[in-house]
Write a protein that holds these residues in place. Sequence first.
Motif, mmCIF file in Angstrom:
data_model
loop_
_atom_site.group_PDB
_atom_site.id
_atom_site.type_symbol
_atom_site.label_atom_id
_atom_site.label_comp_id
_atom_site.label_asym_id
_atom_site.label_seq_id
_atom_site.Cartn_x
_atom_site.Cartn_y
_atom_site.Cartn_z
ATOM 1 N N LEU A 226 48.419 11.461 -24.712
ATOM 2 C CA LEU A 226 48.474 11.469 -26.169
ATOM 3 C C LEU A 226 47.271 10.742 -26.771
ATOM 4 N N GLY A 227 46.877 9.629 -26.168
ATOM 5 C CA GLY A 227 45.719 8.897 -26.674
ATOM 6 C C GLY A 227 44.437 9.699 -26.606
ATOM 7 N N ILE A 228 44.262 10.443 -25.512
ATOM 8 C CA ILE A 228 43.065 11.282 -25.391
ATOM 9 C C ILE A 228 43.051 12.352 -26.461
ATOM 10 N N PHE A 229 44.179 13.045 -26.647
ATOM 11 C CA PHE A 229 44.242 14.095 -27.665
ATOM 12 C C PHE A 229 43.984 13.533 -29.060
ATOM 13 N N ARG A 290 42.432 10.828 -14.737
ATOM 14 C CA ARG A 290 43.559 10.736 -13.803
ATOM 15 C C ARG A 290 44.877 10.592 -14.555
ATOM 16 N N GLN A 291 44.889 9.737 -15.594
ATOM 17 C CA GLN A 291 46.111 9.581 -16.384
ATOM 18 C C GLN A 291 46.449 10.853 -17.132
ATOM 19 N N PHE A 292 45.424 11.559 -17.613
ATOM 20 C CA PHE A 292 45.668 12.799 -18.335
ATOM 21 C C PHE A 292 46.304 13.848 -17.421
ATOM 22 N N VAL A 293 45.782 13.989 -16.221
ATOM 23 C CA VAL A 293 46.338 14.973 -15.280
ATOM 24 C C VAL A 293 47.757 14.572 -14.882
ATOM 25 N N SER A 294 47.983 13.269 -14.683
ATOM 26 C CA SER A 294 49.325 12.812 -14.330
ATOM 27 C C SER A 294 50.321 13.124 -15.442
ATOM 28 N N GLY A 295 49.901 12.908 -16.684
ATOM 29 C CA GLY A 295 50.786 13.199 -17.799
ATOM 30 C C GLY A 295 51.090 14.682 -17.930
#
Length: 302
Positions: A226-229, A290-295
């Motif tokens: 969510l933070g990346i988006f 890595r966090q984005f793919v995990s999410g």
Amino acid sequence: MSGSARAAAPAAATGSAPAKPASAKRAARLFAGGALRVFLVLAALFWLMPTLGLLISSFLSPTDLNRGGWWQTLSAPARLTSDNYERLLANDTITGSLLNTVAIAVPATLLVLVLGAFAGYAFAWLEFPGRDWLFLVVVGLLVVPVQVALIPVSELFGAVGLFETTAGVVLFHTAFGLPFAVFLLRNFFAEIPRELLEAARLDGAGELRLFTRVVLPLGGPAIASLGIFQFLWVWNDMLVALVFADSANPPVTVALQQQVRQFGNNIDVLAPGAFLSMLVPLLVFFAFQRQFVSGVMAGAIK
């Protein structure tokens, strides 16, 4: 007729072909995998071609850019120069706009993450009157376009003194980012096993401790996604910044648009400025990849 002859007779009658050797199967798999890799590499190069062209153009002088496209550097790499970036760093409008964009994107992202996480936990695990109806209202706000709110919010910000301020832009992005944040995080938090939360409550954990020590660590991938988006949406926004931001100190998207309007062919400033404005979101994405793919994977599995 012997047993081997009887076994061979049906095979000959049916005309079945002999099985392929293992080496042929391995060669076929390697060929298929190699063709797939070549296709993926070509697709990636085609997708990155505009970015590569912008990067090379940012190192070309205006004279060389007027002579031809960026591909001329393939035969004459000596034409590349860093003069454009030196002039860009000396342009107070562009450098100041980058800092203004950071001052807008970072608070708007943090506010959405914090408020969305609290609200998502409340909608997922707390019992209060009208919870489901209120959540439906939040979901309904997802379909409200930004353009509908520009005029009424402009009048409101003008009345309270927030028009053409950084705080006004941050509040606008926060308000329109919260519905999606609450919807996403509520659905993610609701998938946490109830037994885990009940065990923490039996150990004496209150709601705040339960939220910070159990829910937030488990929801880290979704929060990072969510933070990346949110950061990318705010950083690349131009409409809201054009309406609500201070025209004397605009974000980078508006500053680049002003360069086009004022100078038209000022490509030696536009190319490096556009690449720098694109570089920051790319760095953020790769830093939290890595966090984005995990999410994303966690949401797909659930």
